[in-house]
Design a protein around this motif. Structure first.
Motif, PDB file in Angstrom:
ATOM      1  N   PHE A 110      12.547  -4.917  -4.594  1.00 33.59           N
ATOM      2  CA  PHE A 110      13.868  -4.428  -4.570  1.00 33.59           C
ATOM      3  C   PHE A 110      14.410  -3.667  -5.669  1.00 33.59           C
ATOM      4  CE2 PHE A 110      13.336  -8.311  -1.848  1.00 33.59           C
ATOM      5  CZ  PHE A 110      13.681  -8.016  -0.874  1.00 33.59           C
ATOM      6  N   GLU A 111      15.366  -3.059  -5.734  1.00 33.00           N
ATOM      7  CA  GLU A 111      15.981  -2.362  -6.578  1.00 33.00           C
ATOM      8  C   GLU A 111      17.528  -2.197  -6.341  1.00 33.00           C
ATOM      9  OE1 GLU A 111      15.267   1.842  -9.144  1.00 33.00           O
ATOM     10  OE2 GLU A 111      14.325   1.532  -7.168  1.00 33.00           O
ATOM     11  N   ILE A 112      18.322  -2.391  -7.748  1.00 33.08           N
ATOM     12  CA  ILE A 112      19.723  -2.086  -7.725  1.00 33.08           C
ATOM     13  C   ILE A 112      19.973  -0.835  -8.107  1.00 33.08           C
ATOM     14  CG2 ILE A 112      21.920  -2.874  -8.335  1.00 33.08           C
ATOM     15  CD1 ILE A 112      20.719  -5.803  -8.624  1.00 33.08           C
ATOM     16  N   ILE A 113      20.617   0.146  -7.213  1.00 35.47           N
ATOM     17  CA  ILE A 113      20.890   1.390  -7.640  1.00 35.47           C
ATOM     18  C   ILE A 113      22.163   1.781  -7.390  1.00 35.47           C
ATOM     19  CG2 ILE A 113      20.453   3.946  -7.191  1.00 35.47           C
ATOM     20  CD1 ILE A 113      17.622   3.085  -5.907  1.00 35.47           C
ATOM     21  N   GLU A 114      22.939   2.054  -8.673  1.00 32.79           N
ATOM     22  CA  GLU A 114      24.663   2.577  -8.351  1.00 32.79           C
ATOM     23  C   GLU A 114      25.047   1.154  -7.807  1.00 32.79           C
ATOM     24  OE1 GLU A 114      25.030   6.369  -6.717  1.00 32.79           O
ATOM     25  OE2 GLU A 114      24.287   7.267  -8.384  1.00 32.79           O
ATOM     26  N   ASN A 115      24.636  -0.078  -8.220  1.00 31.87           N
ATOM     27  CA  ASN A 115      25.419  -1.346  -7.788  1.00 31.87           C
ATOM     28  C   ASN A 115      24.986  -1.594  -6.236  1.00 31.87           C
ATOM     29  OD1 ASN A 115      26.545  -1.925 -10.117  1.00 31.87           O
ATOM     30  ND2 ASN A 115      28.500  -0.948  -9.754  1.00 31.87           N
ATOM     31  N   GLN A 116      24.139  -1.036  -5.639  1.00 30.81           N
ATOM     32  CA  GLN A 116      23.700  -1.118  -4.186  1.00 30.81           C
ATOM     33  C   GLN A 116      22.125  -1.737  -4.324  1.00 30.81           C
ATOM     34  OE1 GLN A 116      25.294  -0.855  -1.015  1.00 30.81           O
ATOM     35  NE2 GLN A 116      23.494  -1.984  -0.602  1.00 30.81           N
ATOM     36  N   LEU A 117      21.837  -2.722  -3.498  1.00 26.61           N
ATOM     37  CA  LEU A 117      20.673  -3.353  -3.286  1.00 26.61           C
ATOM     38  C   LEU A 117      19.674  -2.581  -2.160  1.00 26.61           C
ATOM     39  CD1 LEU A 117      18.898  -5.811  -4.068  1.00 26.61           C
ATOM     40  CD2 LEU A 117      19.584  -6.961  -2.396  1.00 26.61           C
ATOM     41  N   TYR A 118      18.553  -2.145  -2.643  1.00 25.03           N
ATOM     42  CA  TYR A 118      17.545  -1.551  -1.460  1.00 25.03           C
ATOM     43  C   TYR A 118      16.352  -2.271  -1.726  1.00 25.03           C
ATOM     44  CZ  TYR A 118      20.607   2.495  -1.651  1.00 25.03           C
ATOM     45  OH  TYR A 118      21.599   3.305  -1.509  1.00 25.03           O
ATOM     46  N   VAL A 119      15.611  -2.180  -0.613  1.00 23.44           N
ATOM     47  CA  VAL A 119      14.169  -2.859  -0.581  1.00 23.44           C
ATOM     48  C   VAL A 119      13.287  -1.427  -0.997  1.00 23.44           C
ATOM     49  CG1 VAL A 119      13.836  -2.470   1.762  1.00 23.44           C
ATOM     50  CG2 VAL A 119      12.305  -3.770   0.452  1.00 23.44           C
ATOM     51  N   LYS A 120      12.261  -1.361  -1.736  1.00 26.04           N
ATOM     52  CA  LYS A 120      11.688  -0.260  -2.281  1.00 26.04           C
ATOM     53  C   LYS A 120      10.257  -0.231  -1.793  1.00 26.04           C
ATOM     54  CE  LYS A 120      10.179   2.027  -6.711  1.00 26.04           C
ATOM     55  NZ  LYS A 120      10.349   2.031  -8.001  1.00 26.04           N
ATOM     56  N   GLU A 121       9.626  -1.474  -1.569  1.00 29.47           N
ATOM     57  CA  GLU A 121       8.439  -1.796  -1.195  1.00 29.47           C
ATOM     58  C   GLU A 121       8.274  -3.128  -0.618  1.00 29.47           C
ATOM     59  OE1 GLU A 121       5.555  -0.588   0.121  1.00 29.47           O
ATOM     60  OE2 GLU A 121       4.765   0.498  -1.578  1.00 29.47           O
ATOM     61  N   ILE A 122       7.293  -3.220   0.574  1.00 29.24           N
ATOM     62  CA  ILE A 122       6.776  -4.497   1.107  1.00 29.24           C
ATOM     63  C   ILE A 122       5.456  -4.439   1.221  1.00 29.24           C
ATOM     64  CG2 ILE A 122       6.956  -5.959   2.912  1.00 29.24           C
ATOM     65  CD1 ILE A 122       9.616  -4.434   3.853  1.00 29.24           C
ATOM     66  N   GLU A 123       4.717  -5.394   0.638  1.00 26.42           N
ATOM     67  CA  GLU A 123       3.129  -5.300   0.640  1.00 26.42           C
ATOM     68  C   GLU A 123       2.469  -6.668   1.293  1.00 26.42           C
ATOM     69  OE1 GLU A 123       1.608  -3.095  -3.338  1.00 26.42           O
ATOM     70  OE2 GLU A 123       3.203  -4.669  -3.680  1.00 26.42           O
ATOM     71  N   ILE A 124       1.379  -6.606   1.942  1.00 21.90           N
ATOM     72  CA  ILE A 124       0.766  -7.712   2.510  1.00 21.90           C
ATOM     73  C   ILE A 124      -0.705  -7.706   1.997  1.00 21.90           C
ATOM     74  CG2 ILE A 124       2.478  -7.669   4.633  1.00 21.90           C
ATOM     75  CD1 ILE A 124      -0.327  -6.654   6.180  1.00 21.90           C
ATOM     76  N   GLN A 125      -1.180  -8.855   2.027  1.00 23.84           N
ATOM     77  CA  GLN A 125      -2.605  -9.142   1.456  1.00 23.84           C
ATOM     78  C   GLN A 125      -3.563  -8.625   3.085  1.00 23.84           C
ATOM     79  OE1 GLN A 125      -2.854 -12.727  -0.493  1.00 23.84           O
ATOM     80  NE2 GLN A 125      -3.607 -11.604  -2.260  1.00 23.84           N
ATOM     81  N   VAL A 126      -4.650  -7.889   2.849  1.00 25.75           N
ATOM     82  CA  VAL A 126      -5.623  -7.569   3.946  1.00 25.75           C
ATOM     83  C   VAL A 126      -7.034  -8.071   3.421  1.00 25.75           C
ATOM     84  CG1 VAL A 126      -3.758  -6.226   5.285  1.00 25.75           C
ATOM     85  CG2 VAL A 126      -5.495  -5.259   3.819  1.00 25.75           C
ATOM     86  N   TRP A 127      -7.780  -8.132   4.301  1.00 18.72           N
ATOM     87  CA  TRP A 127      -9.163  -8.289   4.197  1.00 18.72           C
ATOM     88  C   TRP A 127     -10.062  -6.830   4.187  1.00 18.72           C
ATOM     89  CZ3 TRP A 127     -11.655 -11.924   1.677  1.00 18.72           C
ATOM     90  CH2 TRP A 127     -13.014 -11.971   1.406  1.00 18.72           C
ATOM     91  N   ASN A 128     -10.546  -6.692   3.026  1.00 20.76           N
ATOM     92  CA  ASN A 128     -11.338  -5.604   3.080  1.00 20.76           C
ATOM     93  C   ASN A 128     -12.834  -5.950   3.067  1.00 20.76           C
ATOM     94  OD1 ASN A 128     -13.118  -3.201   1.955  1.00 20.76           O
ATOM     95  ND2 ASN A 128     -11.330  -2.489   0.938  1.00 20.76           N
ATOM     96  N   GLU A 129     -13.472  -5.451   4.314  1.00 24.01           N
ATOM     97  CA  GLU A 129     -14.674  -5.756   4.536  1.00 24.01           C
ATOM     98  C   GLU A 129     -15.862  -5.103   3.513  1.00 24.01           C
ATOM     99  OE1 GLU A 129     -15.662  -5.072   8.736  1.00 24.01           O
ATOM    100  OE2 GLU A 129     -14.284  -6.639   9.471  1.00 24.01           O
ATOM    101  N   LYS A 130     -15.731  -4.192   3.039  1.00 27.07           N
ATOM    102  CA  LYS A 130     -16.422  -3.304   2.064  1.00 27.07           C
ATOM    103  C   LYS A 130     -16.715  -4.109   0.833  1.00 27.07           C
ATOM    104  CE  LYS A 130     -15.875   1.404   4.208  1.00 27.07           C
ATOM    105  NZ  LYS A 130     -15.550   2.636   3.972  1.00 27.07           N
ATOM    106  N   SER A 131     -15.560  -4.391   0.309  1.00 26.52           N
ATOM    107  CA  SER A 131     -15.562  -5.038  -0.971  1.00 26.52           C
ATOM    108  C   SER A 131     -15.705  -6.672  -1.065  1.00 26.52           C
ATOM    109  CB  SER A 131     -14.359  -4.828  -1.768  1.00 26.52           C
ATOM    110  OG  SER A 131     -12.838  -5.130  -1.186  1.00 26.52           O
ATOM    111  N   ASP A 132     -15.470  -7.109   0.508  1.00 27.79           N
ATOM    112  CA  ASP A 132     -15.521  -8.538   0.547  1.00 27.79           C
ATOM    113  C   ASP A 132     -14.449  -9.182  -0.185  1.00 27.79           C
ATOM    114  OD1 ASP A 132     -16.792 -10.424   2.394  1.00 27.79           O
ATOM    115  OD2 ASP A 132     -18.037 -11.290   0.688  1.00 27.79           O
TER     116      ASP A 132
END
Length: 214
Positions: free
Chosen positions: A70-92
């Protein structure tokens, strides 16, 4: 409220999931990144369960399945990023994947104008590490009151002041009708009466929406 009840009851039944320290959300505040011991998007996902991130690699250290920034910009709350964990079969192995465009495809939807509550930002050294939820104690804390996504005010506290603050916040909360209703609800959902006040005091910043004491 539902997610709070799940955490609460699981805590006292020593669930493996909630007995593990959790990856926190993050927030950019005054040009600095902090861990965030509050999960604002949970209130959104309670009302929009279909929007909750899917196909994520769940772990006992990330019960909600995602990390939001999240980020507070000019006293307003925003969501900046959302990340999940996923499985990479190549790197295992697992890797982080951005899903914010899936949940909030329009930039204007990332304005969190529906959130009321307290944001808890710990910083400094860890005074006491606890391998469960967000229970570790940090050297310092900033508590930010947010109403309809707007910054209202904040308090900077050391860890002793933070404990005293939660005590006063809880005592003020006990005078409300909401406190009586929540006790009834928790008891109905199976939480033993002797545990209710103790836990509510510890996690008072998770469910109170305003700084009740000065």
């Amino acid at each position: 409220m539902k997610i709070f009840l799940v955490i609460l009851i699981s805590f006292f039944t020593f669930s493996e999931v909630f007995a593990t320290a959790q990856y926190p959300d993050k927030i950019l505040y005054n040009n600095k990144e902090y861990s965030l011991l509050t999960n604002p998007l949970e209130k959104y996902f309670e009302q929009h369960e279909d929007k909750r991130p899917k196909n994520t690699e769940m772990s006992s250290a990330l019960w909600r399945g995602y990390i939001a920034t999240f980020e507070i910009i000019e006293n307003q709350l925003y969501v900046k990023e959302i990340e999940i964990q996923v499985w990479n079969e190549k790197s295992d192995e697992t890797e982080w994947k951005s899903v914010i465009n899936d949940i909030f495809p329009k930039p204007e939807d990332r304005k969190i104008d529906w959130f009321n509550g307290l944001l808890t930002l710990p910083y400094g050294e860890i005074i006491n590490y606890v391998h469960m939820g967000y229970a570790s104690t940090y050297e310092n804390y900033t508590i930010i009151e947010i109403q309809k996504g707007k910054y209202i005010k904040s308090k900077d506290l050391n860890f002793k002041e933070y404990d005293n603050f939660k005590e006063r916040q809880f005592e003020a909360y006990k005078k409300s009708n909401e406190y009586l209703e929540r006790r009834k609800e928790l008891k109905k959902d199976g939480l033993k009466k002797k545990y209710i006040d103790g836990f509510l005091k510890i996690y008072v910043t998770e469910y109170t929406e305003k700084l009740l004491t000065e």
